[in-house]
Design a protein around this motif. Sequence first.
Motif, mmCIF file in Angstrom:
data_model
loop_
_atom_site.group_PDB
_atom_site.id
_atom_site.type_symbol
_atom_site.label_atom_id
_atom_site.label_comp_id
_atom_site.label_asym_id
_atom_site.label_seq_id
_atom_site.Cartn_x
_atom_site.Cartn_y
_atom_site.Cartn_z
ATOM 1 N N LEU A 293 11.576 58.924 -0.663
ATOM 2 C CA LEU A 293 10.414 58.101 -0.341
ATOM 3 C C LEU A 293 9.570 57.845 -1.592
ATOM 4 C CD1 LEU A 293 8.733 56.662 1.794
ATOM 5 C CD2 LEU A 293 7.559 58.830 2.251
ATOM 6 N N ILE A 294 9.403 58.859 -2.437
ATOM 7 C CA ILE A 294 8.660 58.689 -3.684
ATOM 8 C C ILE A 294 9.323 57.628 -4.553
ATOM 9 C CG2 ILE A 294 8.071 59.797 -5.881
ATOM 10 C CD1 ILE A 294 7.627 62.392 -4.306
ATOM 11 N N ALA A 295 10.642 57.686 -4.647
ATOM 12 C CA ALA A 295 11.377 56.716 -5.468
ATOM 13 C C ALA A 295 11.201 55.296 -4.935
ATOM 14 C CB ALA A 295 12.856 57.090 -5.511
ATOM 15 N N ILE A 296 11.291 55.140 -3.622
ATOM 16 C CA ILE A 296 11.175 53.811 -3.015
ATOM 17 C C ILE A 296 9.756 53.264 -3.163
ATOM 18 C CG2 ILE A 296 11.218 52.562 -0.813
ATOM 19 C CD1 ILE A 296 13.493 54.440 0.049
ATOM 20 N N LEU A 297 8.761 54.089 -2.858
ATOM 21 C CA LEU A 297 7.366 53.633 -2.951
ATOM 22 C C LEU A 297 6.969 53.366 -4.403
ATOM 23 C CD1 LEU A 297 5.607 55.928 -0.314
ATOM 24 C CD2 LEU A 297 6.258 53.523 -0.082
ATOM 25 N N SER A 298 7.490 54.155 -5.340
ATOM 26 C CA SER A 298 7.200 53.931 -6.760
ATOM 27 C C SER A 298 7.781 52.604 -7.223
ATOM 28 C CB SER A 298 7.771 55.073 -7.608
ATOM 29 O OG SER A 298 7.134 56.297 -7.309
ATOM 30 N N LYS A 299 8.958 52.274 -6.728
ATOM 31 C CA LYS A 299 9.582 50.990 -7.072
ATOM 32 C C LYS A 299 8.740 49.832 -6.534
ATOM 33 C CE LYS A 299 13.929 48.406 -6.705
ATOM 34 N NZ LYS A 299 15.336 48.442 -6.208
ATOM 35 N N LEU A 300 8.266 49.959 -5.312
ATOM 36 C CA LEU A 300 7.413 48.926 -4.723
ATOM 37 C C LEU A 300 6.090 48.808 -5.476
ATOM 38 C CD1 LEU A 300 7.768 49.310 -0.843
ATOM 39 C CD2 LEU A 300 8.310 47.293 -2.203
ATOM 40 N N ASP A 301 5.506 49.960 -5.813
ATOM 41 C CA ASP A 301 4.230 49.958 -6.523
ATOM 42 C C ASP A 301 4.362 49.286 -7.887
ATOM 43 O OD1 ASP A 301 1.392 50.990 -6.779
ATOM 44 O OD2 ASP A 301 2.301 51.960 -8.515
ATOM 45 N N GLU A 302 5.444 49.556 -8.584
ATOM 46 C CA GLU A 302 5.676 48.942 -9.897
ATOM 47 C C GLU A 302 5.795 47.426 -9.778
ATOM 48 O OE1 GLU A 302 8.900 49.165 -13.605
ATOM 49 O OE2 GLU A 302 9.032 50.572 -11.919
ATOM 50 N N PHE A 303 6.472 46.967 -8.745
ATOM 51 C CA PHE A 303 6.641 45.526 -8.531
ATOM 52 C C PHE A 303 5.303 44.844 -8.303
ATOM 53 C CE2 PHE A 303 6.851 42.129 -5.327
ATOM 54 C CZ PHE A 303 7.596 41.183 -6.023
ATOM 55 N N HIS A 304 4.504 45.394 -7.386
ATOM 56 C CA HIS A 304 3.232 44.751 -7.036
ATOM 57 C C HIS A 304 2.181 44.915 -8.132
ATOM 58 C CE1 HIS A 304 4.514 43.732 -3.010
ATOM 59 N NE2 HIS A 304 4.936 44.971 -2.824
ATOM 60 N N ASN A 305 2.178 46.054 -8.799
ATOM 61 C CA ASN A 305 1.164 46.320 -9.804
ATOM 62 C C ASN A 305 1.301 45.411 -11.024
ATOM 63 O OD1 ASN A 305 -1.116 48.068 -10.616
ATOM 64 N ND2 ASN A 305 0.252 48.713 -12.244
ATOM 65 N N SER A 306 2.493 44.851 -11.230
ATOM 66 C CA SER A 306 2.741 44.019 -12.406
ATOM 67 C C SER A 306 1.933 42.723 -12.401
ATOM 68 C CB SER A 306 4.238 43.693 -12.518
ATOM 69 O OG SER A 306 4.667 42.933 -11.401
ATOM 70 N N PHE A 307 1.475 42.294 -11.226
ATOM 71 C CA PHE A 307 0.713 41.035 -11.173
ATOM 72 C C PHE A 307 -0.493 41.097 -10.240
ATOM 73 C CE2 PHE A 307 4.296 40.836 -8.231
ATOM 74 C CZ PHE A 307 3.671 40.628 -7.033
ATOM 75 N N TYR A 308 -0.689 42.230 -9.570
ATOM 76 C CA TYR A 308 -1.744 42.325 -8.561
ATOM 77 C C TYR A 308 -3.131 42.066 -9.133
ATOM 78 C CZ TYR A 308 -4.680 44.200 -4.835
ATOM 79 O OH TYR A 308 -5.626 44.354 -3.860
ATOM 80 N N LEU B 32 -12.023 60.818 -7.725
ATOM 81 C CA LEU B 32 -12.265 62.038 -8.489
ATOM 82 C C LEU B 32 -10.957 62.644 -9.000
ATOM 83 C CD1 LEU B 32 -15.029 63.798 -6.335
ATOM 84 C CD2 LEU B 32 -15.323 62.634 -8.529
ATOM 85 N N ILE B 33 -9.949 62.669 -8.155
ATOM 86 C CA ILE B 33 -8.645 63.206 -8.565
ATOM 87 C C ILE B 33 -8.057 62.369 -9.692
ATOM 88 C CG2 ILE B 33 -6.252 63.537 -7.817
ATOM 89 C CD1 ILE B 33 -7.365 64.364 -5.077
ATOM 90 N N HIS C 79 -6.746 51.117 -11.114
ATOM 91 C CA HIS C 79 -5.867 52.258 -10.850
ATOM 92 C C HIS C 79 -5.794 52.560 -9.356
ATOM 93 C CE1 HIS C 79 -3.895 56.127 -11.325
ATOM 94 N NE2 HIS C 79 -4.882 56.704 -10.654
ATOM 95 N N ASN C 80 -6.897 52.341 -8.655
ATOM 96 C CA ASN C 80 -6.941 52.624 -7.221
ATOM 97 C C ASN C 80 -6.720 51.385 -6.358
ATOM 98 O OD1 ASN C 80 -7.812 55.609 -6.843
ATOM 99 N ND2 ASN C 80 -9.115 54.877 -8.506
ATOM 100 N N VAL C 81 -6.335 50.281 -6.990
ATOM 101 C CA VAL C 81 -5.975 49.046 -6.295
ATOM 102 C C VAL C 81 -7.092 48.598 -5.351
ATOM 103 C CG1 VAL C 81 -4.081 47.818 -5.153
ATOM 104 C CG2 VAL C 81 -3.613 49.940 -6.335
ATOM 105 N N HIS C 82 -8.284 48.492 -5.912
ATOM 106 C CA HIS C 82 -9.425 48.016 -5.143
ATOM 107 C C HIS C 82 -9.930 46.699 -5.713
ATOM 108 C CE1 HIS C 82 -10.726 51.942 -3.078
ATOM 109 N NE2 HIS C 82 -10.614 51.030 -2.148
ATOM 110 N N GLU C 83 -10.612 45.933 -4.864
ATOM 111 C CA GLU C 83 -11.342 44.783 -5.372
ATOM 112 C C GLU C 83 -12.556 45.305 -6.138
ATOM 113 O OE1 GLU C 83 -12.345 42.271 -2.122
ATOM 114 O OE2 GLU C 83 -10.274 41.635 -1.746
ATOM 115 N N LYS C 84 -13.044 44.501 -7.082
ATOM 116 C CA LYS C 84 -14.126 44.937 -7.953
ATOM 117 C C LYS C 84 -15.355 45.364 -7.165
ATOM 118 C CE LYS C 84 -17.037 43.473 -11.835
ATOM 119 N NZ LYS C 84 -17.348 42.385 -12.816
ATOM 120 N N SER C 85 -15.767 44.568 -6.187
ATOM 121 C CA SER C 85 -16.987 44.869 -5.426
ATOM 122 C C SER C 85 -16.873 46.198 -4.690
ATOM 123 C CB SER C 85 -17.280 43.740 -4.435
ATOM 124 O OG SER C 85 -16.177 43.531 -3.565
ATOM 125 N N SER C 86 -15.719 46.451 -4.071
ATOM 126 C CA SER C 86 -15.521 47.710 -3.344
ATOM 127 C C SER C 86 -15.504 48.891 -4.297
ATOM 128 C CB SER C 86 -14.213 47.651 -2.553
ATOM 129 O OG SER C 86 -14.220 46.591 -1.625
#
Length: 218
Positions: free
Chosen positions: A185-200, A97-98, A114-121
């Motif tokens: 922490l925001i900077a570090i987690l954002s960097k990790l999220d960008e890396f994984h989101n590019s191919f997840y 919702l947010i 956007h919420n990094v879920h599998e389609k079924s979930s």
Amino acid sequence: MSFDLIKSVVELVQQFMEQNEGKALYSNDLQGFTEWINSSCKNTSESIDPCWIGKESGRISDSIINTLLIRMGRYAKTYSRSIGNSVFSSQDDFIYLIGLKTMGAMTKMELIRHNVHEKSSGILIINRLIRHGWVEQTGSEKDKRTKHIQITEKGHTVLEENMDEIRKASNVVVGNLAHSEQMLLIAILSKLDEFHNSFYHMNLDTRNLLDIAYKRLR
């Protein structure tokens, strides 16, 4: 000038005044504030390696980071169960919702990705929100075959009614981190999220996804 920037500077000044009160380590002027900022940055950059369980026996940083991230997710899930007196089935309800409130209408798959879920979930969560009347499907003006999910007035209302509890849970998850630690922490987690989101969200099985991710590190 950005309001967020002004707010961050004011928060830093407040931290400076609180830490310097009664100690007089720095002068209460711009020069003292600047010296405090420089000292804080120096302490952060020169911090020693932390200790963790199993380090002495060979447990590497990759392993403990994975464990800690999983534990943090479980803490957050536990705190979220008390929100709204169980009006939400899970934290995913108000997270979806947010997302729709802040980013606007999306297709089902855009919302799920956007919420990094599998389609079924993700479909199960969306269907549950539709049943509650918190979101609705609308046809695209450009392509009637494409359905968009958007938050309803009822969805806005249930969010507003429980937002104080949601913010409280978020605050508890952040715990005793100082403002500067939160920003780092925001900077570090954002960097990790960008890396994984590019191919997840590639249409790959888990094994292929792992291999691709691993190769990108080399």
